[in-house]
Structure formats: C-alpha cells, structure tokens
Scaffold this motif. Structure first.
Motif, mmCIF file in Angstrom:
data_model
loop_
_atom_site.group_PDB
_atom_site.id
_atom_site.type_symbol
_atom_site.label_atom_id
_atom_site.label_comp_id
_atom_site.label_asym_id
_atom_site.label_seq_id
_atom_site.Cartn_x
_atom_site.Cartn_y
_atom_site.Cartn_z
ATOM 1 N N PRO A 30 0.835 -1.203 0.000
ATOM 2 C CA PRO A 30 0.000 0.000 0.000
ATOM 3 C C PRO A 30 0.870 1.255 0.000
ATOM 4 O O PRO A 30 1.993 1.243 0.484
ATOM 5 N N MET A 31 0.347 2.339 -0.566
ATOM 6 C CA MET A 31 1.104 3.590 -0.637
ATOM 7 C C MET A 31 1.225 4.260 0.734
ATOM 8 O O MET A 31 2.061 5.153 0.913
ATOM 9 N N MET B 123 0.175 3.585 5.290
ATOM 10 C CA MET B 123 -0.467 2.835 6.369
ATOM 11 C C MET B 123 -1.432 3.832 7.002
ATOM 12 O O MET B 123 -1.008 4.725 7.737
ATOM 13 N N ALA B 124 -2.696 3.729 6.671
ATOM 14 C CA ALA B 124 -3.670 4.775 7.015
ATOM 15 C C ALA B 124 -4.732 4.286 7.984
ATOM 16 O O ALA B 124 -5.867 4.783 7.983
ATOM 17 N N ASN C 85 -9.756 4.797 4.637
ATOM 18 C CA ASN C 85 -10.146 5.972 5.430
ATOM 19 C C ASN C 85 -9.958 7.263 4.632
ATOM 20 O O ASN C 85 -9.503 8.281 5.150
ATOM 21 N N VAL D 181 -7.807 7.817 2.271
ATOM 22 C CA VAL D 181 -6.434 8.000 1.791
ATOM 23 C C VAL D 181 -6.166 6.986 0.676
ATOM 24 O O VAL D 181 -6.362 5.787 0.861
ATOM 25 N N PRO E 4 5.988 1.655 3.840
ATOM 26 C CA PRO E 4 5.162 2.807 3.446
ATOM 27 C C PRO E 4 4.957 3.766 4.615
ATOM 28 O O PRO E 4 4.948 3.346 5.784
ATOM 29 N N PRO E 5 4.806 5.066 4.344
ATOM 30 C CA PRO E 5 4.636 6.048 5.425
ATOM 31 C C PRO E 5 3.325 5.836 6.174
ATOM 32 O O PRO E 5 2.347 5.356 5.612
ATOM 33 N N LYS E 6 3.337 6.197 7.453
ATOM 34 C CA LYS E 6 2.126 6.156 8.264
ATOM 35 C C LYS E 6 1.398 7.481 8.084
ATOM 36 O O LYS E 6 1.996 8.546 8.200
ATOM 37 N N VAL E 7 0.118 7.406 7.788
ATOM 38 C CA VAL E 7 -0.689 8.611 7.582
ATOM 39 C C VAL E 7 -1.879 8.552 8.525
ATOM 40 O O VAL E 7 -2.549 7.523 8.620
ATOM 41 N N PRO F 143 -5.473 9.407 9.050
ATOM 42 C CA PRO F 143 -6.576 9.849 8.187
ATOM 43 C C PRO F 143 -7.420 10.925 8.852
ATOM 44 O O PRO F 143 -7.429 11.061 10.070
ATOM 45 N N PRO G 211 -6.021 14.306 5.572
ATOM 46 C CA PRO G 211 -5.123 13.394 6.280
ATOM 47 C C PRO G 211 -3.833 14.120 6.645
ATOM 48 O O PRO G 211 -3.563 15.219 6.158
ATOM 49 N N GLN H 164 -4.057 13.181 -5.573
ATOM 50 C CA GLN H 164 -5.387 12.933 -5.012
ATOM 51 C C GLN H 164 -5.879 14.275 -4.499
ATOM 52 O O GLN H 164 -5.173 14.954 -3.748
ATOM 53 N N ARG I 147 -3.011 15.542 -2.144
ATOM 54 C CA ARG I 147 -1.851 14.678 -1.823
ATOM 55 C C ARG I 147 -1.154 14.370 -3.155
ATOM 56 O O ARG I 147 -1.748 13.743 -4.028
#
Lengths: 252, 252, 252, 252
Positions: C160-161, C163-164, C200, C202, D39-42, D44, D51, D104, D249
């Motif tokens: 995944p792009m 972790m949301a 969510n 994202v 992957p980065p943590k975002v 939401p 986000p 996005q 984004r």
C-alpha cells in the motif's frame, strides 16, 4: 491468507480450465473454419520483380509517377538506359504524385563503385515514407558514421540491426513494411508509425515504432497528417545514388 | 467553460511548443548522433541464400539438425539428390534439435506437379514455430478450403492477406519474422507471439498477434513455455511436400 | 538528411495543425454537445452510507446475502447488536450468494482495541474480490510485518502507498474500485484486473494491475473465470475482525 | 493440423504448468515476502478532513495559496466567515501558486439554494486539473443541459456515470485521483492523463483517459506541458459557486 498447494493440485486436476474445455468451447473442427471473404490471388514476381497486384512506381521507362518535391515541376534526375535513375545533385528531392498510407514497398538502389567523400558525404540519399520518415541510403562500405545515421537506419531514431550492404557499385534491395501513424480527430497521436525493413533479405528494422518525422537537429515530434507521397532525397552533396525497380502494395 | 480561439491563436503563434523547441531540446546536429554499439556487418545471400550470420538448418546434405518429433529418433523423411527433402507419409513430424525463441526464418517448399486429393488433403504440411504456432503449407492452386486453413494462414487464426503460391511443382518461399510470446514469472501471458510472413515476396501475414497454439478443434489457449524447436508436419494424408534451403537468424 | 528549423518555423506559422483547426473540426460549440443517454440520478449517502442505487450486502440485520464458503451452509460468524458482524475463528470464510464482476465497494472493519498476537497473527482477515484477489485486513498499529502483506496490501503483490489505519478498536473504511479481468474465448488473459483503494479516504492502491489470484506460496497465475462472490476471510488465527456497512455498486 | 484432445488431456494431467509449479517458482511463503521500503504512516481525517500528509490549499482562513489567473494579482473572490469562498462574478478564474503533476484531490462545493438561470447558466464553475482538464461544477438539480457538460462531466469528453448531487444549497464533495499526461522528449503524447472522480462518494468518472484540454469549441488536442496549477473557474455568468475544504496529496 493461506492456500495449500496440495489441495489446489487436486482441485486443478479435476476442474482446471486448462485441462477441460472452456464453457461453450467448440468440440467439432468445422466450428472454427471460416470460408469468407476469400483472399485475392496474387501472382508473385521473381527476385524482387513486382507481384501482379503491385503499383509500379518506377520500372525505368519514365518519371510519370514522380515530380520534383520543391516546385512540383518535372523531375530533373537522370533517367538511365539500364532501367535505373540517378540523383542529379542540387536538383532537389523527388516525390510520387500519389499519396500513400500504409504499404509494402520494394526499392533497389546502388552507390557508385568509385567512391567519393567520407562519412555522411559518400553517396547519401534516403527513402522518406510519407515525406517524413526516412530510411537512410548511404555507402557505408569501409566508411563509418554515427550508427543512427548509417545505411538502413531510421534516421536518428533506430540503428539498423545489421550492416547488410553489398559492395559499392552493386544493387541493394530494401523490402519495407510501413504502417502510417494514427491520430485522433483532434490531432493526438493514437498509434505511432511502425517500420520493418529487410536489407538484401536481412532483417534490419523489426517493427520499430517511429518517434516522429526524421529530424537533423533536435527531437522528433509528430504533427497530424493524412496520406502523403513517397520521397527520394537529393542530399546535395555527393548524392550520386541510383534507384530502380520501385513498386508498392497498399495496405489500407 | 469557454475558451476563445482567437486569443488561443495569438497565444499559439507566440508560444506554441510546436513552433519553438521544447525546453532542453538539442540545437546542434551532433547532439543526436550515436556511435555505439556498431551493428554487425552481414554479407547478404542472393535470392534467398543464407546471409553470412544465418544458422543453416537444412541445405540438402543431411538431417543433422533434425529428429523425428514423436520418439526423437533419426528422421525417416526422404533426402533427395536435388538438395531437398520430402515428407514420408505416416513417419511423423520432424523437428530441430535446437530450441528457438524469436527469429527470422527462410524456408522453401513445393507440392507435387501432379496433384492428388482435394481441400485439406492436397499436399498438406505446415511449419510450426516453437512446435505450436503453425503457418499452413498446402496446395491451394485450383483447390479451395476454409480460408483460415489455406496456404499461408496462421492455422485457424489468421486468413492470409493473399494467395500468393506459384504453380504446383514449383518452389515457394516463406520469409518469416516471428517473435516468441512473453510470460510472467507466474505464467500469465504478458505479450502474445507475433508473426509476419512474406510468401514469394508478397506480404500475407502482417505482424499478426497469435492467439495461442494452433488448434484443430476449439479455441487457442497459451500455456507458458520457453524456447522450443521448429517443426515440420507430416499430415499423414497426401503430405508429399518437399522442403529446401532452410535457415534462421535468431533475434534474442 | 537536413531540415532547417528557420524554414520549418515559417512553415509552421502558416500551416501548423496546432494553430489552425484540423480539417473538419467543428467551429460551433453546439457541435460537440451530446444529450443522450442521460445518466441516472443517484441520491448519495452521508459518511459512507449507501447511495440510493447501491446493493446493500450487510447492514447489521442478518446474513441473508451470505453463506459459509466451504460448505455453502449458513454463516456461523457472530451477528452483533451494534450492526456489525465478527469473524468466529475456525468456522471458515464467508462469501456472498451473488456473483460480481466489476464494482465499487464500500466496507468498514475494525480490530479489537485489546490486541493479541504479533505480525500476521494480530487480527488478520481479508476482503477477496471474486474469491481470488485479496485486500489485506490486519491490525498494523505498532505491529509490523512484511509490507506486501500489511494492511491495505493487495496480498503479496502490491504494497500500500500508506499505512492509514485508525487506532485499534476504531472503525476503518475501504472504498474500492475493482475491475474484473478479461479473458479471450480460449482463456488467455486479455486485460488484468485492476484495483483502486481508499483507506479511510487516503489513496493506498492506485489502479494497480493485479497479477493473478493472491497466493500464500509462489507466484500468481490467472485462470479464466466469470463473475464470482465477494469473500471475507477467517484466517483461523486471531481473526477477531468485525465488519459493517457493506455495499456495492456494480459497474458492468 | 490435428491435435487429439484425449492425448492432450493426459499430457496436461502429467505436465501442465497450471498444475505444477513453473520452473524456479518459490515453494516457501517467505520467498515472496518483502520488507522494504516501509510505506509512510498517515493519520486519516474524518468525513473528508485532510489526512496528516495532505497539503491544505484552502481551509477558510485566507487565499495564501491562490492568485488571480489572468494577472497573477490577489484573489478578488469572497472569503466567507463560515470557512468557505465564493466566486465573485467577472473577477476571473483563480489558481494555485503551486504547480502540480499527479495527485489525489479533495474539494467541496455548493450552489445557492435560491437558484437563478437555466442550463449552463445556473451556478456554473469548474475544477481544472493542471489549468487544462475540467471537471464541471454546475447545479443540475431540476436543470438539464447537454450531458457531457453536466455536473461531474470531464467537460465535453466524458459524461458522468451518475448525477449524484445533493440538493442546491448543500455541500458536495469531489474526491479526485488525477494522473498527469506523459510526453516524449520531443513532445509526443506517450500516456494520456487519467481521472477518477467520486461525487459525494459515488463513482462518476472511472479512470477515464482524457483526450486533451477541455475545449468549448472543437476537439481536444494535447500540447506538451509540465506541472501546472489547479484552477477554479469564474464562468462570468451566475457563477455564485462556493468552495471549501480543499486539500491535495501529490502522487509524483
């Protein structure tokens, strides 16, 4: 998730769509036979001679299918007694009166046995599909140049897969399959032109996707266009290239 | 939304990227010349004779490059004194010992001058790329059949663009450019095989995207495979087709 | 060949197809207006609630749209009073009674606030498009695993792009646009499945071209199939994932 | 050619690449796990709120991210106390100071509860990706127009799959996934732009391949360009559309 290969194996042995036919797949040979339309019968030529359905663009008799590119006047190149023509320096390119889309083209050319000039200046000419996309004609026997501009290159775009020329003074053949580019109504490129070339029977361009018109300086860029003439180049600098036996079979 | 063409016109006359160069576009001819790698020099053959870099698969001397397909034993077909071979009915297909991927192939074939049988039963054989993808060999002179199974067809997939055979008893040539299909690591089809065929110099298959192995019954379906032999068919029913002058230039 | 940019410039100023309209291009705004067919009117839902044309697969009332995957019997998972369901370990996957092709899917899920297990063993479930193509459901809050198997991955194919996830115990949403793969009559892959996922809100999967069914061991490989159920996974190992508010809009 | 399915069946049962693994296929689950990059943590947002990694273009505080399109001066639109902005007729379009490629985008808009005008003249505005590709904003409640110009259309190119507006006066959301077109060095179109739009959560544009800049008259035609601003339209004719909660984004 987990999937057990042993179970999968048994499943596939029983149900695999590779083993059993797809639903609705024909089970009789007749179901996949087609009878129409019947393709045309063509009587082939021998050794590059035109097949029965070809349009002969030059057979040595005259320049009836050609004009000077610059001013649309009569061709000023040499018409030789042996059934060939020779570029006359500084008289300009010549092009067909007809316009072409996609085609199969046969053309033969030779460069003088007594060579003159070096690099791009030794018997330089070119065959332009649709006046834009050039297959280079050059005497590269013992004469090197940049490889994307050597004999058989799609000029400055595609290096030929081989240097397959006969000795200077002998006749070369190009057998070319060219597909014209396709554009949207608004003029966007939808499909690039493609080209396949056999040089003396040796594959040297293999369905190359042309990037745009051949450019001496800078990068190629398509502009939308319709059918257009076949053109032969007077490079204005030791061009002295001869052509003969030019025929085309239209593919659209 | 509204956009005024007159303003647009002036804008384009001044700033159009078609008129002015793209940012970073080269302004000198040298910038778009490439010098390496230099393509190999190939001495072409005359009239279908092998070029200097070809792998000769059959020149009339022997069957050294071939085996019987069924049991891998010696070839049982006829080796003729005129430099050709002839299918011996019911001895089975023959195939090359070597495996091939993509290639340029030259092959010549003839059917008997005294014809025998009708439809698919008159001098039926075939050239299978990678033992799977068949270009039909058949005597269609005054002999019709389903068109997707006539001479020059990609069997049951692509009707030839023309029927370009010479009279029964004379030698035909096929010049074929074949690209092997590509599969993902897992075995999905990523690129179908493609085939271009010149029959006696006439384009009859034009970069056709092959749908899978040639099938007598049902629809074609790819299964992943690697390099594989070239195969010639014994159709077991008036096959009596002769072959000669077979050579290949590998493209991968 | 040589082409002089200055001449080209003048030529383009006068004749460029970029500046002047294409032949036949409309000159009135009405010419490019279309009036039919009129798209359907849809009343949207708020905050993930189903729009008026959605097929509601689960709203908390019952399991009427679902069966146990293994034996097609009634679902054995927990039906909760808050309008959600919870995986019951070792009772097996559940799947819809209906088959689906391409669709827009909304689904919400949560993992227990009191975490249990590590890596792939912490609240592991999954949403399988067409019973084959899995978007991973997993509690990755302070819990790492292989990234192509973490929450929101197309399992073992596409990381995944982002972790949301929301914190453990809160409700996540997946908004999914899925296009089914297309196969030829004979079963060749013609177009891979594609998937876009908003986690969510994202974007975490962006029109990813799926390589085949999700595999625990080995590489994915497509087999031809038609419409198929949506499936939710019982991972048999701390699955304890809850689902709610599941609806779908079919796109074919 | 003939191929006997029964023999084929046995062959496939034993050797099929569908049943048995491909050569070199991994046999352990660990072999297909990947661990980097993570992957980065975002974090939401809820209900369309940005986000944690979004670039907020408008949150109601100011026009700091925007300028007037025509003359690059300060924005003359209304900044409202409720956190929104409203188009001020005949003050011109506004655009972001920043340039964007693929992204996005979340944006909310509303049209006045008291309607005024008909067809294209009722609350007409638009969201232009890269100043060229317009998603139409229009009040189509009880107000019809040409369908390729109605709310949610990619103007004059793609009719929306549904009319999913809320009643006039309420807030709509657009969630957009846009990919910029790609051009060759020379300026040929290599990949068209694509757009996916959720209108109030309802899919209305599904990975549509954009044909070129939105044109009021004539056909779209791409010209090469780089990153470019996001633009909002003053249609100069009952535009009175309000916008709020705009964030992006970037995807490249």
């Amino acid at each position: 998730m987990k999937l057990y290969k042993s179970t999968l194996l048994i499943f596939l042995l029983v149900f695999s769509s590779s083993v059993f036919a797809q639903e609705g797949e024909p089970t009789k040979p007749e179901a996949t036979e087609t009878y129409k339309p019947v393709p045309p019968k063509v009587v082939p030529g021998k050794n590059g001679a035109p097949p029965s359905d070809a349009l002969v663009l030059f057979d040595g008799s005259d320049f009836d299918e050609w004009i000077s590119s610059g001013d649309s006047t009569a061709v000023k190149w040499h018409l030789n007694k042996d059934g060939s023509m020779t570029v006359k320096d500084k008289t300009g390119n010549i092009q067909t009166k007809r316009n072409f889309g996609s085609f199969q083209l046969h053309i033969e050319w030779s460069s003088p046995a007594e060579t003159q000039g070096e690099g791009q200046s030794r018997a330089n000419s070119g065959v332009f599909m649709q006046k834009r996309y050039e297959i280079q004609v050059l005497d590269n026997n013992n004469n090197s140049t940049y490889v994307n501009g050597q004999v058989g290159s799609l000029y400055k775009q595609s290096v030929p897969m081989a240097m397959a020329s006969v000795p200077s003074g002998e006749w070369n053949s190009y057998d070319i399959i060219f597909h014209a580019p396709k554009f949207s109504k608004g003029g966007n490129l939808e499909e690039p032109a493609t080209i396949t070339v056999l040089h003396n029977g040796v594959l040297i361009q293999d369905h190359f996707e042309i990037e745009g018109p051949s450019e001496y300086i800078g990068w190629p860029k398509y502009e939308p266009h319709g059918k257009a003439p076949l053109e032969l180049q007077d490079h204005r600098d030791n061009s002295r290239v001869s052509y003969r036996n030019i025929w085309v079979r239209e593919l659209d």
